[in-house]
Design an enzyme around this catalytic site. Structure first.
Site, short mmCIF file in Angstrom:
data_model
loop_
_atom_site.label_atom_id
_atom_site.label_comp_id
_atom_site.label_asym_id
_atom_site.label_seq_id
_atom_site.Cartn_x
_atom_site.Cartn_y
_atom_site.Cartn_z
N LYS A 100 -8.81 -1.49 6.24
CA LYS A 100 -9.04 -1.87 5.02
C LYS A 100 -8.20 -3.14 4.69
CE LYS A 100 -8.84 2.17 3.64
NZ LYS A 100 -8.87 3.47 2.95
N ASP A 139 -15.23 3.28 7.02
CA ASP A 139 -14.12 3.89 6.46
C ASP A 139 -14.68 4.82 5.41
OD1 ASP A 139 -11.12 4.81 6.41
OD2 ASP A 139 -11.59 4.04 4.16
N HIS A 174 1.01 -1.19 0.04
CA HIS A 174 0.06 -0.08 0.17
C HIS A 174 0.84 1.20 0.03
CE1 HIS A 174 -3.63 2.41 0.81
NE2 HIS A 174 -2.79 3.16 1.61
N SER A 230 -7.68 3.78 9.24
CA SER A 230 -8.00 3.66 7.92
C SER A 230 -7.63 2.77 6.99
CB SER A 230 -8.30 5.25 7.42
OG SER A 230 -8.49 5.41 6.05
N ARG A 251 -14.44 13.21 6.68
CA ARG A 251 -12.89 13.82 7.03
C ARG A 251 -12.55 14.86 6.12
NH1 ARG A 251 -9.33 8.98 7.52
NH2 ARG A 251 -7.91 10.56 8.03
N1 URA Z 1 -5.44 6.83 2.76
C1 URA Z 1 -6.40 6.24 3.67
O1 URA Z 1 -6.66 4.98 3.20
N2 URA Z 1 -7.00 6.79 4.67
C2 URA Z 1 -6.66 7.72 5.11
O2 URA Z 1 -7.04 8.19 5.91
C3 URA Z 1 -5.35 8.37 4.57
C4 URA Z 1 -4.98 8.11 3.31
#
Ligand code: URA
Length: 433
Positions: free
Chosen positions: A188, A162, A83, A184, A169
């Site tokens: 995931k 999320d 990621h 967050s 957000r």
């Molecule tokens: N990427 C994400 O998946 N979540 C965040 O809060 C910031 C960047």
């Protein structure tokens, strides 16, 4: 006073939220019983007061359990994932995914779409005609078993909390909180079944994190959540002062990734990819360390296996991959106003130029133009004469081209002397075995 009001006041006053309070909040957000104004107030209290390590892990847990959890143990092999915390010109996944599979490991990823000035892997893949990013779970698993690589869009049912919280957000000035970002990202990854993860945490002008200390703290929090779920997580910190490679924009980036898969292409893309490949293969079941993993990856780039694997992957996911075959858009060129050396190319500005050209979104439901984007003719360290070509922006209409090229011109800084060599890989936090 209702319960959520109490929770908001609790956090506002700097007290620690326990698992029960966090769960009630997250569940209420998902079932709609916590209205967005209360959710936003609590998010702001979290940003201002910060989240402790314990709160961050419990928030991630509540988010993971807010939806469906994929169980990829049916694959009987560790499913590796990577990621990136966001970058400009970051086409690394396009190279890394087939490369890791070509080395004999399994790479499976659920990915999101690009928002703002950073691009998303799904948009890049969809610039290949026919490429399907929405696969049913059974097909995702079968593809992992068959060819060792699959990248698909995140299921709506995975971490629904999320999606709601991130959208809030984004419009309430509450993205900037390390605990919220870590929860967050990691919720995931955990819920989508990742066995082990390498996080590329980008640092610099084009990234979320402007300094390495904050990036390290984000990495530490992500590893804490990974450890709570026994998902080994290695963090690599990379520079995102200037764009990665020479292209920004969906199809342009796929073309550049193809060059790297063929053992060519820009050195920075290759270097980040090989660093991440070594780290990922060390987390696989191949029994290699990072150095050996990197050597395996170098060999797969050199002998054509990685490129072959990319072609197979596209074919299996429905993509009709023909290198160089796409509709080329008209370009507007940015030229140097004076002679000297390129001392900076502002990643954020280049990302914004590409977005204005049509390669990115302002809102999550905007459509992207697969052929739009930016090509960098000159990069940091290059010498230029007045009038030399710096970059070109490709867009479908003249108004977009003009607006984008204005931003693009401002991205370049030209100085008297060449800049000192920059560092690409800034540091790492290794996963514990
Ligand atoms: N990427 C994400 O998946 N979540 C965040 O809060 C910031 C960047």
């Amino acid at each position: 006073m209702d319960f959520v009001n109490d929770v908001i006041a609790w956090k506002r006053d700097g007290r620690e939220l326990d698992a029960a309070r966090l769960r009630a909040f997250v569940d209420g957000v998902v079932d709609g019983s916590v209205p967005s104004y209360q959710a936003s107030a609590l998010l702001m209290a979290m940003v201002l007061r910060g989240l402790s390590d314990g709160e961050t892990v419990e928030l991630a847990r509540a988010m993971v359990e807010s939806g469906k959890m994929l169980d990829l143990r049916v694959v009987h092999r560790p499913v590796l994932d990577k990621h990136s915390s966001g970058g400009v010109g970051d086409k690394v996944t396009l190279v890394l995914a087939p490369l890791v599979a070509a080395c004999g490991a399994v790479f499976g990823k659920m990915s999101g779409r690009g928002l703002g000035h950073t691009g998303g892997t799904l948009d890049k893949l969809e610039s290949i005609p026919g490429f399907r990013v929405q696969l049913p779970q059974g097909e995702f698993v079968r593809q992992l078993e068959r060819i060792g690589v699959a990248v698909v869009s995140q299921s709506e049912r995975v971490v629904p909390a999320d999606r709601i919280l991130y959208a809030l957000r984004d419009v309430t000035g509450t993205v900037e909180c390390d605990g919220l970002i870590a929860a967050s990202i990691m919720a995931k990854k955990v819920a989508s079944g990742t066995s082990a993860l390498v996080l590329d945490i980008t640092v610099g002008r084009g990234a979320f994190m402007s300094d390495l200390d904050r990036a390290r703290d984000l990495g530490r929090l992500c590893r804490l959540i990974g450890a709570a779920y026994e998902r080994p997580t290695t963090c690599i910190f990379t520079s995102m002062e200037s764009p990665l490679g020479r292209t920004v924009g969906n199809r342009l980036e796929v073309e550049e990734a193809w060059q790297v898969l063929g053992g060519e292409g820009p050195e920075d893309v290759r270097e980040v990819t090989l660093t991440l490949a070594g780290a990922l293969l060390a987390l696989s079941d191949l029994g290699v360390d990072e150095a050996e993993g990197r050597r395996l990856a170098e060999a797969a780039l050199a002998d054509g296996r990685a490129a072959e694997h990319f072609e197979r992957w596209c074919f299996v996911q429905g993509g009709r991959w023909k290198p160089g075959e796409f509709h080329r858009l008209a370009a507007h060129e940015a030229r140097a106003g004076r002679a000297g050396y390129v001392t900076a190319v502002d990643a954020k500005a280049v990302g914004q130029a590409a977005q204005i050209a049509g390669a990115g979104r302002q809102r999550i439901d905007d459509t992207v133009d697969p052929a739009a984007g930016v090509w960098l003719e000159r990069v940091v360290g290059d010498g230029v004469e007045a009038g030399d070509l710096l970059a070109a922006v490709f867009a479908r209409d003249a108004a977009r081209r003009a607006a984008a090229s204005q931003v693009l011109e401002g991205a370049f800084t030209i100085g008297e002397a060449p800049p000192p060599p920059g560092q690409l890989v800034l540091g790492r936090l290794e996963a514990e075995a």
